[in-house]
Structure formats: C-alpha cells, structure tokens
Design an enzyme around this catalytic site. Structure first.
Site, PDB file in Angstrom:
ATOM      1  N   SER A 213      43.158  35.802  33.430  1.00  0.00           N
ATOM      2  CA  SER A 213      41.994  36.626  32.696  1.00  0.00           C
ATOM      3  C   SER A 213      41.315  36.732  31.886  1.00  0.00           C
ATOM      4  O   SER A 213      40.365  35.568  31.606  1.00  0.00           O
ATOM      5  CB  SER A 213      41.910  37.959  33.978  1.00  0.00           C
ATOM      6  N   ASP A 381      37.438  35.973  43.363  1.00  0.00           N
ATOM      7  CA  ASP A 381      39.022  36.792  43.557  1.00  0.00           C
ATOM      8  C   ASP A 381      39.016  37.807  44.258  1.00  0.00           C
ATOM      9  O   ASP A 381      39.891  37.895  43.317  1.00  0.00           O
ATOM     10  CB  ASP A 381      39.256  35.406  42.522  1.00  0.00           C
ATOM     11  N   HIS A 416      42.377  38.356  42.349  1.00  0.00           N
ATOM     12  CA  HIS A 416      42.534  38.037  40.838  1.00  0.00           C
ATOM     13  C   HIS A 416      44.122  38.895  40.101  1.00  0.00           C
ATOM     14  O   HIS A 416      44.030  38.166  39.454  1.00  0.00           O
ATOM     15  CB  HIS A 416      41.351  38.991  40.069  1.00  0.00           C
TER      16      HIS A 416
END
Ligand SMILES: *[C@@H]1O[C@H](CO)[C@@H](O)[C@H](O)[C@H]1NC(C)=O
Ligand SMILES: *[C@@H]1O[C@H](CO)[C@@H](O)[C@H](O)[C@H]1NC(C)=O
Ligand SMILES: *[C@@H]1O[C@H](CO)[C@@H](O)[C@H](O)[C@H]1NC(C)=O
Length: 447
Positions: A213, A381, A416
C-alpha cells in the site's frame, strides 16, 4: 549440492496447503532454524502500509498546547504517540496525540514539519516486529500491517534481524520524488541503505524490498533515491503489493474530504484537521494523466476533475493546501522514472472502487460540511482504481531497462486490504519470494 535439497523440498512444499506443511511436514521438533538457512535466503525488508508504523514524541518548551492538559508531557522525554493506544486512552490523551501529530507546511523550505516543540521518531527501525503489533486485540490491524506475511516468512526460515527486517517510517510525510527534499526521508533513506548494506554483506545475497500500500510508494521512492550502481549491487527484487502510486486514486479525495485517511484511530474525535495536515493525505490525489477531465467530484454548482483539485481544496475550506499540493504532490504525478531493478507489482482487481463522488452541499458557497457519497464505481482493489494500476504497468513496461524486468500480477477475489490477509493471495506474494530464492534451482533442475 547439499544446500539444493532443502531448497527443492521447500519448493515442493509450497505446492501443498500451508496448514499441512505446518502440521505434518515441519512438526515442532523440525521447524526450520536460522542455521538451516544460513547463506541461503535473500534478506527481505518489509515496508508496511500507512498507520502501521509506531511514532514516539518528545515535547520541548517551544510546544504551545491548545489545552494545558496536552502540555502534560512537556520535558518528560519520549512517549508513545502512535499507535500505542491503550496508554493514550488510559490517560485521556487521545485528542492531544491528534494535535501533536499534526504537520505544518513550510513554504520557505517547501517541506512539511512537525508543530514547533514536537519532536518525533519512529522506534525500532530495522525490526519486522516494529509495526502493527502494539494493539494485540486488533487482529485485523496486525494482518493488514503484514503480520501474517511475517509469520509465513518465518515458516520459510526467515528470521527477524538476520534475514528479515522491517523499515517502518513516518507515514505522515510523503517520500520525496527526485528533485524534492525531505529531511525526514533523507534520514530514513540513509538508515534504510545502511540496513540493506549490512544485511546483504553479511549474507552475501542481494535484498528483496517489499512494500504494501503506502509502503509500496515508500519502497519505490527509496529504491529510486539510491545511486544506480548501489541498486545494482544491493537489490535483487522490489515487490510492490497494492502500492499507492503516482497516478493516485479517487478514494484518496474521499478520505481527504471526510478526514478518515488514518485507520485504527483510538477515539471518536474528528481526525479531519490532523489528516488534512499530513503530506500523505494529498500524495495520492488522482492525476490528470490518467483521470483526465472526467468529473470526479460532482457538486450542485460545478464538477471537479483531476485538473481542478486546487479549486476543490479551496472550496473545501482548505486553501492553505493549494501551495503544498502544487509543489509537493503534483510533481509526483509526473515522476515516472522506473526503479531499474527487477520488480513485481501485485494488485487485487475486480472490486467496486470509487470513481466518482458526489458532494451534496447546501446552498452556501463552500463545501465545508458536505459529506461525500460514491456516485460511480469502477474496477480496482476497492481503493486504487484499475486505470491507475494499468497506467503504471504501461509505463514500467515501456521504459528500456525496466520492461524486461517488470512483472505485473493481478489477483481476483481479494481487495486492497485482504490481499495481505487471505491465504491464497499471500501465497501468490510468497511465491515471488520463493522464486527469488530458488532461481538457481529452477535452472539447475531444468524448469
Ligand atoms: C505503551 O507505552 C507505555 C508508555 O508510554 C509503555 O509502558 C508500554 O509498554 C507500551 N506498550 C507497548 C505494547 O509497547
Ligand atoms: C457534472 O457531472 C455530472 C456527471 O457526469 C453531469 O451529469 C453534470 O451535468 C455535470 N455538471 C456540470 C455543472 O457540468
Ligand atoms: C475488503 O474486503 C473486506 C472483506 O470482505 C471488507 O471488510 C473490506 O471493507 C474491503 N476493503 C476494501 C478496501 O474494499
């Protein structure tokens, strides 16, 4: 030859479900030990997502607290600011910590800074156990902060401080792109380089750098900040898992509006002033290169595209954000230089991902209290839009010197967050690390 056998065995084990490996093939009396792996594994460096790293603070006399209570720690040395939240709650200190985490933009230096009188540091740099563990009850946080990946790497024989390291960072700041300065990240990058140098020298193996991330953005900028010769000598592979990259995503605007970009906040108090003060809050705004003139934020009066983010900041009552946005965030959108090391980018796809927001303001001239809703979704995502991922893939696949050393992996049925949590997705990530470590075996047995 001797070292080939356990390597090959592990490779075969990977084809079995992990619980089976744990329970039957590595019983407790025959867990891999560091000795098994000496000289075998490429050292790995984990860079977790935003809000995972801990922060400590020290207040000096120069600190001007908003309430006397928040000055209580003045002159008392270092204390946990984030995310050692049990203590914060006990001392009713949560609001103070939000204030003390706030950043200010310094236009003279074109850099962000702490509030005067607030010194901060990220503790335990170097350890893969230095993030995402302070709050043991929050298992989701632990997993999202690469806790489960760390467990799996240990199963493979990785050991903290020997072959596995953590590079926590101050996620309030954004890693500088070439041409920008950052006091915070210069220090971090040189510590990171020293850590990589020591481990790669000791193991005589190049490093794997893995970022998840926002940590993917940090990892990428770290690599790009190093001299080319250093990269070639020290980096085996860069693995980016659901990275937030230069083209940004619409969800980051939503978070900016609501002020909820930081996760696991220990209090019900609004985090909006704090979040908006962070450099990271604007670092992933959608770029015109990918989002063009499509209306991303629809309001009664006008629509805002990626080209209108400065106007949007002003309409949101955050005109002070315009200059740092223009001078710190926009250059990232045009910073496309490939890292020039072997790289794998793993994204989750197939999720409803915000692509257009609607802000229903009352009829005032500003959008101060408007709350956003998602008006349209696209693929992605859940956070990062697919079009941004594809733009990155295209860019990396285009640049000579990178294109043959770039692998893009798209995973369905994860998003995600769950990309670092679900077994099947983790397995795909781990596969990259196995592959890095077994390359000679592939060749040796003719695969
Ligand atoms: C949280 O911080 C306090 C002091 O501020 C410390 O005593 C305690 O050990 C910390 N907890 C963890 C889990 O690190
Ligand atoms: C704003 O965008 C929406 C959705 O694309 C569109 O229907 C509307 O006409 C636009 N409004 C203005 C003022 O351009
Ligand atoms: C990802 O999926 C989990 C589980 O379904 C869900 O709780 C979470 O909100 C999702 N996150 C995103 C960013 O879509």
């Amino acid at each position: 030859m001797a070292s080939i056998v356990p390597v090959l065995l592990r490779l075969l084990l990977l084809l079995l479900p992990l619980p089976l490996i744990r329970d039957h093939l590595w019983p407790s009396h025959r867990r891999p030990t560091p000795q098994d792996d000496a000289g075998e594994l490429h050292p790995i460096f984990l860079v977790p997502g935003a809000s995972c790293s801990d922060l400590e603070a020290r207040l000096t006399e120069a600190y001007r607290p908003s309430t006397a209570h928040c000055g209580a720690m003045k002159g008392k040395g270092w204390f946990g600011l984030w995310e050692n939240n049990t203590e914060l709650l006990v001392h009713d200190y949560a609001d103070c910590s939000l204030e003390q985490m706030t950043l200010v933009y310094d236009p003279a230096a074109n850099e962000y800074r702490n509030l005067p009188g607030v010194e901060t540091r990220v503790p335990n740099f170097g350890s893969a156990w230095s993030f995402g563990y302070k709050n043991p009850v929050n298992r989701l946080q632990r997993a999202q902060c690469l806790g489960k990946l760390r467990d799996w790497l240990e199963e493979l024989g990785y050991r903290d401080g020997d072959t596995m390291f953590g590079a926590p960072y101050d996620f309030r700041y954004a890693p500088p792109v070439p041409g920008q300065t950052s006091e915070v990240y210069s220090r971090y990058f040189s510590e990171f380089m020293a850590l990589v140098e020591a481990a790669t020298k000791k193991k005589q193996k190049k490093a794997v750098i893995l970022g998840h991330s926002y940590g993917g953005m940090v990892a990428l900028e770290f690599v790009r900040s190093t001299p080319r010769a250093w990269r070639d000598a020290h980096i085996e592979r860069l693995v980016l898992v659901a990275p937030t990259l230069q083209d940004g995503f619409v969800g980051s605007v939503m978070k900016f509006i609501t002020g909820t970009g930081i996760i696991f906040v220990p209090t019900a108090t609004s985090t909006r002033p704090m979040w908006r003060s962070f450099e990271s809050a604007m670092a992933s705004f959608p770029s015109p290169a990918v989002f063009g003139r499509e209306p991303l934020v629809v309001t009664k009066r006008r629509n805002y595209s990626a080209c209108d983010m400065e106007d949007l900041l002003a309409a949101l009552g955050f005109g002070e954000g315009v200059e740092p946005f223009r001078r710190r965030a926009v250059p990232r959108m045009y910073s496309l230089e490939a890292p020039m090391v072997p790289m794998t980018c793993i994204n989750a796809v197939g999720n409803k991902t915000p692509l257009q927001l609607v802000l229903w303001d009352d009829d005032d001239d500003d959008l101060l209290d408007a709350s956003p809703e998602v008006a349209a979704y696209g693929d992605g995502d859940g956070e990062i839009n697919l079009i941004s991922m594809l733009a990155f893939d295209t860019e990396m696949g285009r640049q000579p010197g990178q294109e043959k050393r770039f692998k893009s992996v798209k995973i369905a049925n994860a998003n995600h967050s769950t990309i670092a949590i679900y077994d099947f997705a983790l397995k795909r990530i781990i596969q990259e690390i196995i592959e890095v470590n077994q390359l000679c075996v592939y060749r040796w047995v003719g695969w």
